[in-house]
Design a protein around this motif. Structure first.
Motif, PDB file in Angstrom:
ATOM      1  N   SER A  41       0.656  -1.054   0.188  1.00  0.00           N
ATOM      2  CA  SER A  41      -0.036  -0.091   0.154  1.00  0.00           C
ATOM      3  C   SER A  41       0.986   1.276  -0.179  1.00  0.00           C
ATOM      4  O   SER A  41       1.946   1.463   0.608  1.00  0.00           O
ATOM      5  CB  SER A  41      -0.824  -0.155   1.096  1.00  0.00           C
ATOM      6  N   ILE A  42       0.777   2.121  -0.785  1.00  0.00           N
ATOM      7  CA  ILE A  42       0.979   3.330  -1.192  1.00  0.00           C
ATOM      8  C   ILE A  42       0.022   4.416  -1.219  1.00  0.00           C
ATOM      9  O   ILE A  42      -0.760   4.863  -1.935  1.00  0.00           O
ATOM     10  CB  ILE A  42       2.099   3.567  -2.407  1.00  0.00           C
ATOM     11  N   ILE A  44      -0.312   8.391  -1.358  1.00  0.00           N
ATOM     12  CA  ILE A  44      -0.250   9.839  -0.695  1.00  0.00           C
ATOM     13  C   ILE A  44      -0.809  11.065   0.342  1.00  0.00           C
ATOM     14  O   ILE A  44      -2.007  10.765  -0.474  1.00  0.00           O
ATOM     15  CB  ILE A  44      -0.693  10.190  -2.081  1.00  0.00           C
ATOM     16  N   LEU A  56       1.329  10.341  -9.569  1.00  0.00           N
ATOM     17  CA  LEU A  56       1.921  10.240  -8.642  1.00  0.00           C
ATOM     18  C   LEU A  56       1.370   8.080  -8.980  1.00  0.00           C
ATOM     19  O   LEU A  56       2.929   7.500  -8.854  1.00  0.00           O
ATOM     20  CB  LEU A  56       1.109  10.175  -7.820  1.00  0.00           C
ATOM     21  N   LYS A  57       0.942   8.311  -9.686  1.00  0.00           N
ATOM     22  CA  LYS A  57       0.810   6.571 -10.083  1.00  0.00           C
ATOM     23  C   LYS A  57       1.782   6.115 -10.851  1.00  0.00           C
ATOM     24  O   LYS A  57       2.789   4.749 -10.765  1.00  0.00           O
ATOM     25  CB  LYS A  57      -0.157   6.450 -10.373  1.00  0.00           C
ATOM     26  N   ALA A  60       5.001   5.906  -8.407  1.00  0.00           N
ATOM     27  CA  ALA A  60       4.749   4.491  -7.652  1.00  0.00           C
ATOM     28  C   ALA A  60       5.340   2.820  -8.432  1.00  0.00           C
ATOM     29  O   ALA A  60       5.719   2.406  -8.192  1.00  0.00           O
ATOM     30  CB  ALA A  60       3.616   4.327  -7.266  1.00  0.00           C
ATOM     31  N   GLU A  61       5.086   3.135  -9.641  1.00  0.00           N
ATOM     32  CA  GLU A  61       4.884   1.983 -10.494  1.00  0.00           C
ATOM     33  C   GLU A  61       5.978   1.557 -10.872  1.00  0.00           C
ATOM     34  O   GLU A  61       6.394   0.269 -11.500  1.00  0.00           O
ATOM     35  CB  GLU A  61       4.044   1.580 -11.911  1.00  0.00           C
ATOM     36  N   LEU A  64      10.029   2.872  -7.966  1.00  0.00           N
ATOM     37  CA  LEU A  64       9.471   2.392  -6.314  1.00  0.00           C
ATOM     38  C   LEU A  64      10.558   0.984  -6.716  1.00  0.00           C
ATOM     39  O   LEU A  64       9.571  -0.033  -7.443  1.00  0.00           O
ATOM     40  CB  LEU A  64       8.678   2.378  -5.500  1.00  0.00           C
ATOM     41  N   THR A  76      13.713   6.435  -2.839  1.00  0.00           N
ATOM     42  CA  THR A  76      12.049   6.763  -3.159  1.00  0.00           C
ATOM     43  C   THR A  76      11.637   8.692  -3.325  1.00  0.00           C
ATOM     44  O   THR A  76      11.086   8.824  -4.410  1.00  0.00           O
ATOM     45  CB  THR A  76      11.443   6.128  -2.162  1.00  0.00           C
ATOM     46  N   PHE A  80       9.825  11.177  -6.398  1.00  0.00           N
ATOM     47  CA  PHE A  80       9.200  12.100  -6.047  1.00  0.00           C
ATOM     48  C   PHE A  80       9.509  13.022  -6.963  1.00  0.00           C
ATOM     49  O   PHE A  80       8.529  14.504  -6.658  1.00  0.00           O
ATOM     50  CB  PHE A  80       8.008  11.665  -5.180  1.00  0.00           C
ATOM     51  N   VAL A  91       9.297  10.282   2.966  1.00  0.00           N
ATOM     52  CA  VAL A  91       8.897   9.110   2.942  1.00  0.00           C
ATOM     53  C   VAL A  91       9.204   8.287   3.813  1.00  0.00           C
ATOM     54  O   VAL A  91       9.972   8.297   4.857  1.00  0.00           O
ATOM     55  CB  VAL A  91       9.369   8.666   1.864  1.00  0.00           C
ATOM     56  N   ILE A 101       3.641   8.650   2.062  1.00  0.00           N
ATOM     57  CA  ILE A 101       4.734   9.538   1.229  1.00  0.00           C
ATOM     58  C   ILE A 101       3.327  11.390   1.058  1.00  0.00           C
ATOM     59  O   ILE A 101       2.456  10.764   0.191  1.00  0.00           O
ATOM     60  CB  ILE A 101       4.898   9.464  -0.388  1.00  0.00           C
TER      61      ILE A 101
END
Length: 242
Positions: A41-42, A44, A56-57, A60-61, A64, A76, A80, A91, A101
């Motif tokens: 789970s992330i 924001i 952001l997605k 994350a994909e 990270l 990380t 961003f 983070v 984050i």
């Protein structure tokens, strides 16, 4: 030594401790790097207006990497911060599988010439904006000085009903302001706010009523100001004392 039973017992104990330490290290290494502890789970956080969920997605994909234990916090954070409108990112992990984050966005104050933007902290950043922002012009390293001065100049001009659309500081520290009615205001190097405030008073009381197009107003005179009016049929520059 081999006849010394006490020394042999000590050596055996040391070997057992070394073996136990190696076993614990191996177990810890496996635990830390095990795929059994992924980041599932992330979350924001932050007041986001310019950074989009799609951006952001993507980070994350694609940026990270690692498990809950091995994920590099600094990398990380830097990933961003690559986003144009992100000023800072904090983070932190939360057991057992979450990453929190907190994102801070730049708040645009002005444009920096034709290249990038200046935020309210006086920091330059490269991003696109459709906002109607004033323009700051200065030498490299003067961003914070100009960003600090802009709100003060705008406040000093407020009584005139005009605003600064461009503020320039020369390499020698002289200030020039282009106003919303296309008049150029020469403020010099000293008492910039006071001169802008003095212009606002004269504008409301005298200058706005003149029946001529005004090109610039020079406020560098200690006891008055000079006005350039191309349509005026008298002398090229009209000097006025209060």
């Amino acid at each position: 030594m081999w006849d010394n039973h006490q020394a042999l017992r000590g050596l055996a104990n040391a070997l057992r401790l070394a073996a136990l330490a190696m076993l614990l290290y191996a177990g810890g290494f496996w635990l830390v790097h095990s795929p059994l502890f992924p980041v599932r789970s992330i979350y924001i956080q932050g007041a986001l207006k310019r950074v989009t969920p799609v951006q952001l997605k993507y980070i994350a994909e694609h940026e990270l990497a690692g498990t809950f234990f091995t994920l590099d916090i600094d990398k990380t954070r830097a990933a961003f911060q690559k986003l144009p409108w992100v000023r800072d990112a904090q983070v932190r992990r939360r057991w057992p599988d979450a990453l929190f984050i907190t994102v801070e966005e730049h708040v645009a104050l002005a444009r920096w010439g034709e290249n990038g933007l200046i935020d309210t902290n006086g920091e330059w950043f490269d991003a696109a904006s459709d906002q109607n922002l004033p323009v700051l012009i200065g030498s490299a390293g003067s961003e914070k000085t100009l960003a600090t001065a802009l709100p003060k100049i705008q406040q000093a001009l407020s009584r005139s009903g005009l605003s600064a659309v461009q503020v320039e500081m020369s390499a020698r520290g002289a200030w020039r302001v282009e106003l919303s009615n296309e008049i150029r205001l020469e403020l010099g190097r000293d008492d910039v706010e006071a001169r802008a405030r003095r212009f606002a008073e004269y504008w409301k009381g005298n200058l706005a009523a003149l029946p001529y197009k005004i090109e610039y107003v020079d406020m560098r005179y200690p006891n008055g100001f000079a006005v350039r009016m191309p349509d005026y049929k008298g002398t090229p520059a009209h000097k006025t004392k209060p």
